[in-house]
Motif scaffolding. Structure first.
Motif, PDB file in Angstrom:
ATOM      1  N   LEU A  10      17.905  22.471  47.848  1.00  0.00           N
ATOM      2  CA  LEU A  10      18.260  23.630  48.413  1.00  0.00           C
ATOM      3  C   LEU A  10      18.353  24.998  47.208  1.00  0.00           C
ATOM      4  O   LEU A  10      17.961  24.542  46.186  1.00  0.00           O
ATOM      5  CB  LEU A  10      19.666  23.590  48.872  1.00  0.00           C
ATOM      6  CG  LEU A  10      19.999  22.578  50.101  1.00  0.00           C
ATOM      7  CD1 LEU A  10      21.566  22.547  50.292  1.00  0.00           C
ATOM      8  CD2 LEU A  10      19.199  23.092  51.592  1.00  0.00           C
ATOM      9  N   THR A  11      18.247  26.034  47.971  1.00  0.00           N
ATOM     10  CA  THR A  11      18.544  27.152  47.052  1.00  0.00           C
ATOM     11  C   THR A  11      19.710  27.451  46.727  1.00  0.00           C
ATOM     12  O   THR A  11      20.744  26.836  47.627  1.00  0.00           O
ATOM     13  CB  THR A  11      17.656  28.625  47.537  1.00  0.00           C
ATOM     14  OG1 THR A  11      18.496  28.752  48.721  1.00  0.00           O
ATOM     15  CG2 THR A  11      16.442  28.220  48.021  1.00  0.00           C
ATOM     16  N   SER A  12      20.185  28.185  45.662  1.00  0.00           N
ATOM     17  CA  SER A  12      21.733  28.305  45.263  1.00  0.00           C
ATOM     18  C   SER A  12      22.282  29.170  46.344  1.00  0.00           C
ATOM     19  O   SER A  12      23.392  29.001  46.824  1.00  0.00           O
ATOM     20  CB  SER A  12      21.564  28.839  44.001  1.00  0.00           C
ATOM     21  OG  SER A  12      21.094  30.160  43.971  1.00  0.00           O
ATOM     22  N   GLY A  13      21.674  29.958  46.924  1.00  0.00           N
ATOM     23  CA  GLY A  13      22.122  30.682  48.133  1.00  0.00           C
ATOM     24  C   GLY A  13      22.395  29.877  49.250  1.00  0.00           C
ATOM     25  O   GLY A  13      23.307  29.975  49.973  1.00  0.00           O
ATOM     26  N   GLY A  14      21.402  29.089  49.667  1.00  0.00           N
ATOM     27  CA  GLY A  14      21.459  27.911  50.854  1.00  0.00           C
ATOM     28  C   GLY A  14      22.786  27.330  50.411  1.00  0.00           C
ATOM     29  O   GLY A  14      23.476  26.978  51.527  1.00  0.00           O
ATOM     30  N   THR A  15      22.756  26.549  49.573  1.00  0.00           N
ATOM     31  CA  THR A  15      23.990  25.760  49.080  1.00  0.00           C
ATOM     32  C   THR A  15      25.210  26.495  49.202  1.00  0.00           C
ATOM     33  O   THR A  15      26.235  26.005  49.747  1.00  0.00           O
ATOM     34  CB  THR A  15      23.928  25.242  47.660  1.00  0.00           C
ATOM     35  OG1 THR A  15      22.835  24.566  47.518  1.00  0.00           O
ATOM     36  CG2 THR A  15      25.152  24.369  47.150  1.00  0.00           C
ATOM     37  N   SER A  16      25.472  27.927  48.544  1.00  0.00           N
ATOM     38  CA  SER A  16      26.619  28.629  49.060  1.00  0.00           C
ATOM     39  C   SER A  16      27.040  28.872  50.314  1.00  0.00           C
ATOM     40  O   SER A  16      28.272  28.860  50.572  1.00  0.00           O
ATOM     41  CB  SER A  16      26.330  29.958  48.218  1.00  0.00           C
ATOM     42  OG  SER A  16      27.464  30.697  48.083  1.00  0.00           O
ATOM     43  N   ASN A  17      25.936  29.369  50.976  1.00  0.00           N
ATOM     44  CA  ASN A  17      26.285  29.317  52.577  1.00  0.00           C
ATOM     45  C   ASN A  17      26.874  28.229  53.093  1.00  0.00           C
ATOM     46  O   ASN A  17      27.747  28.355  54.069  1.00  0.00           O
ATOM     47  CB  ASN A  17      25.095  29.920  53.194  1.00  0.00           C
ATOM     48  CG  ASN A  17      24.750  31.099  52.841  1.00  0.00           C
ATOM     49  OD1 ASN A  17      25.463  31.901  52.259  1.00  0.00           O
ATOM     50  ND2 ASN A  17      23.333  31.649  53.015  1.00  0.00           N
ATOM     51  N   VAL A  18      26.199  26.874  52.985  1.00  0.00           N
ATOM     52  CA  VAL A  18      26.900  25.855  53.445  1.00  0.00           C
ATOM     53  C   VAL A  18      28.135  25.213  53.198  1.00  0.00           C
ATOM     54  O   VAL A  18      28.798  24.865  53.854  1.00  0.00           O
ATOM     55  CB  VAL A  18      25.712  24.702  53.232  1.00  0.00           C
ATOM     56  CG1 VAL A  18      26.431  23.167  53.846  1.00  0.00           C
ATOM     57  CG2 VAL A  18      24.285  24.734  53.764  1.00  0.00           C
ATOM     58  N   LEU A  19      28.468  25.721  52.000  1.00  0.00           N
ATOM     59  CA  LEU A  19      29.717  25.285  51.042  1.00  0.00           C
ATOM     60  C   LEU A  19      30.747  26.255  51.778  1.00  0.00           C
ATOM     61  O   LEU A  19      31.816  25.805  51.859  1.00  0.00           O
ATOM     62  CB  LEU A  19      29.631  25.331  49.494  1.00  0.00           C
ATOM     63  CG  LEU A  19      28.860  24.160  48.747  1.00  0.00           C
ATOM     64  CD1 LEU A  19      28.987  24.416  47.292  1.00  0.00           C
ATOM     65  CD2 LEU A  19      29.477  22.945  49.169  1.00  0.00           C
TER      66      LEU A  19
END
Length: 170
Positions: free
Chosen positions: A86-95
């Motif tokens: 994932l991208t770091s932004g994608g991970t952040s949104n999911v988290l």
């Protein structure tokens, strides 16, 4: 070729041959189409099961990654990002969504004050286990009727390909 082993991709090959694609490019394209078809056959029903549980596929992926590492079911966000592609932004949104749902929590990292842990909550572990059961059932259902040695051979053959791709990425 045995007609029972023909699939929809086989019907595309004559057109590619007429268009002048090389045999090696046709084989690569066949592989690509079949992998995409297999992914869709597995992912579509799994997404439906996960939606019934209130999860997206990306959320399930994160929960499963945390479960996979074993107790205490925690990773750094950067480790999650790398392991899930994932991208770091994608991970952040999911988290953020999983934290809001109460399935994960962030904890201080005593060894490094600059980073934090993401870990499953007890409720998150419960939901993860239910989602993993649903995933297993979907996979078994989709693959019903395919002999186990065929599945094993396909998994081994794909490992050879992904190992090369993984080495190139590093």
């Amino acid at each position: 070729m045995d007609d029972q082993l023909r699939d929809g991709v086989d019907a595309l090959v004559p057109g590619w041959e007429r268009d002048g694609l090389s045999a090696s490019l046709i084989a690569i394209t066949e592989l690509s189409k079949r992998v995409a078809h297999l992914n869709q056959a597995l992912e579509q029903p799994l997404r439906a099961e996960l939606a019934d549980m209130g999860l997206t596929y990306a959320e399930f992926d994160v929960l499963a990654a945390l479960r996979r590492v074993g107790e205490p079911y925690r990773l750094k966000p950067s480790e999650l990002t790398r392991s899930l592609f994932l991208t770091s932004g994608g991970t952040s949104n999911v988290l953020q969504r999983l934290t809001k749902a109460g399935y994960v929590e962030r904890a201080d990292n005593a060894a490094d004050a600059r980073s934090r842990w993401v870990q499953l909550t007890p409720e998150g572990l419960h939901v993860t286990m239910e989602a993993l059961k649903a995933s297993g059932a979907v996979h078994e259902d989709v693959m019903t009727g395919i002999p186990a040695p065929t599945i094993r051979a396909a998994a081994d053959a794909l490992r050879e390909l992904t190992a090369v791709l993984d080495r190139r990425r590093r």
